[in-house]
Design an enzyme around this catalytic site. Structure first.
Site, mmCIF file in Angstrom:
data_model
loop_
_atom_site.group_PDB
_atom_site.id
_atom_site.type_symbol
_atom_site.label_atom_id
_atom_site.label_comp_id
_atom_site.label_asym_id
_atom_site.label_seq_id
_atom_site.Cartn_x
_atom_site.Cartn_y
_atom_site.Cartn_z
ATOM 1 N N TYR A 137 -1.908 -1.303 10.241
ATOM 2 C CA TYR A 137 -1.996 -1.493 8.792
ATOM 3 C C TYR A 137 -0.747 -0.944 8.110
ATOM 4 O O TYR A 137 -0.101 -1.640 7.314
ATOM 5 C CB TYR A 137 -3.236 -0.778 8.263
ATOM 6 C CG TYR A 137 -3.423 -0.900 6.770
ATOM 7 C CD1 TYR A 137 -4.033 -2.017 6.218
ATOM 8 C CD2 TYR A 137 -3.011 0.115 5.915
ATOM 9 C CE1 TYR A 137 -4.221 -2.131 4.845
ATOM 10 C CE2 TYR A 137 -3.190 0.016 4.546
ATOM 11 C CZ TYR A 137 -3.793 -1.102 4.016
ATOM 12 O OH TYR A 137 -3.960 -1.219 2.664
ATOM 13 N N LYS B 5 2.114 -3.183 6.124
ATOM 14 C CA LYS B 5 2.341 -2.980 4.698
ATOM 15 C C LYS B 5 3.776 -2.527 4.416
ATOM 16 O O LYS B 5 4.355 -2.847 3.363
ATOM 17 C CB LYS B 5 1.345 -1.954 4.148
ATOM 18 C CG LYS B 5 -0.104 -2.441 4.143
ATOM 19 C CD LYS B 5 -0.286 -3.665 3.254
ATOM 20 C CE LYS B 5 -1.737 -4.062 3.119
ATOM 21 N NZ LYS B 5 -1.943 -5.235 2.216
ATOM 22 N N SER C 217 0.847 -1.189 0.000
ATOM 23 C CA SER C 217 0.000 0.000 0.000
ATOM 24 C C SER C 217 0.881 1.236 0.000
ATOM 25 O O SER C 217 2.041 1.185 0.415
ATOM 26 C CB SER C 217 -0.894 -0.011 1.242
ATOM 27 O OG SER C 217 -1.463 1.263 1.489
#
Length: 252
Positions: free
Chosen positions: A157, A161, A144
Site C-alpha cells: 500500500y 501510494k 496517502s
C-alpha cells in the site's frame, strides 16, 4: 464559494468513504457527478444520496484494473454526462496485515494493481478525453500520508501510494501543454469502511490520534473541500503538487 456548475466530475471508488465525500462536495458546488465502483448496490445508494441533495449523478460498475473496462466505462460516462472536466482516481485497496516476511507476490500485486495500475488506467482514459475536448481540465490521484511516512506492515500500500506522486509529477509536466492540471491528494487518518478495522483497534486509534495535532481522525466529508479546490477551473497555475489534508499528522 467555488462554482463547478456545468462541470462534470468523475470519482472512482466514489460510492463510499473519501470518494463519496469528494463527490458530495463537488456536487454541492454545482458539478454533475459520475461515480465508478465495483459494487452496483453501493453505487445505487451513493447516487440516491446525491440525487436526494439535488445533484445530477450517475454511476457505473467498473473495475479500474481492467483496461477494456476502463475504456468502455469512460465512453459510457461521457455519453451520459456529455463531457468530462475533472477526474479523481480514488479507487484503492489496502493490505491484509500480513508481515512483510510472509507477503507473497500475488498479495503484493493485488494491492499495487488497484492502487497504481488502476490509477494509471483511469488517468490515462480521462486525459485522452480531456485532450480530445481541447478545453483543459483537472486530474487528481488520491494518494496517502503513507507516501510520506513508512507504512510498516502495509508495504504494498505504502509503495503504491508513493509511486502515485511520481506519476502525478510526470503527468503534470507532460499534460501542461493541454491545460490539464495534475495533482495528488494525500488524506491523513480518515474513518472509512476500509480504515474501520484500524479505528476499531483502541490502541492503534490512540497512537495515531496522539500523533495528530488536531487529536482526532478526519470524517470523509472533510476531504470534500480539497476536492472542490482541485477541480476548480480557475486554479489554473496549480499543478504537479501534493495537497496534504491530515490534521498535521505529517509535520508533528
Amino acid at each position: 464559494m467555488t462554482d463547478l456548475a456545468g462541470r462534470v466530475v468523475l470519482v472512482t471508488g466514489g460510492n463510499g468513504g473519501i470518494g463519496l465525500g469528494m463527490a458530495t462536495a463537488c456536487a454541492s458546488a454545482g458539478a454533475r457527478i459520475v461515480i465508478w465502483g465495483r459494487d452496483a448496490d453501493k453505487n445505487d445508494a451513493a447516487v440516491d444520496k446525491l440525487r436526494a441533495q439535488g445533484a445530477i449523478a450517475d454511476a457505473f460498475v467498473c473495475d479500474v484494473t481492467d483496461p477494456d473496462g476502463v475504456a468502455q466505462t469512460m465512453a459510457k460516462s461521457v455519453a451520459v454526462a456529455g463531457r468530462l472536466d475533472a477526474a479523481f482516481a480514488n479507487a484503492g485497496a489496502t493490505g491484509r496485515g500480513i508481515p512483510f516476511l510472509d507477503v507473497d507476490l500475488a498479495e503484493w500485486r493485488r494491492v499495487v494493481n488497484t492502487n497504481l495500475d488502476g490509477t494509471f488506467l483511469t488517468l490515462q482514459a480521462a486525459a485522452r478525453q480531456l485532450v480530445e475536448q481541447g478545453e483543459g481540465g483537472a486530474l487528481v490521484a488520491v494518494s496517502s500520508t503513507s507516501a510520506i511516512h513508512g507504512a510498516a506492515g502495509n508495504e504494498a500500500y505504502g509503495t503504491s501510494k508513493t509511486a502515485l506522486l511520481g506519476l502525478v509529477r510526470a503527468l503534470a509536466v507532460g499534460l501542461a501543454r493541454h491545460q490539464i492540471r495534475v495533482n495528488a491528494l494525500l488524506p491523513g487518518w480518515t474513518l472509512t469502511e476500509m480504515s474501520g478495522p484500524g479505528y476499531a483497534n483502541e490502541r492503534f486509534r490512540a497512537v495515531t490520534t496522539s500523533r495528530t495535532p488536531v487529536r482526532r481522525w478526519a470524517d470523509a466529508s472533510e476531504m470534500g473541500p480539497a476536492a472542490v479546490y482541485l477541480a476548480d477551473p480557475t486554479i489554473s497555475f496549480h499543478t504537479g503538487d501534493t495537497l496534504v489534508v491530515d490534521g498535521g499528522y505529517t509535520v508533528f
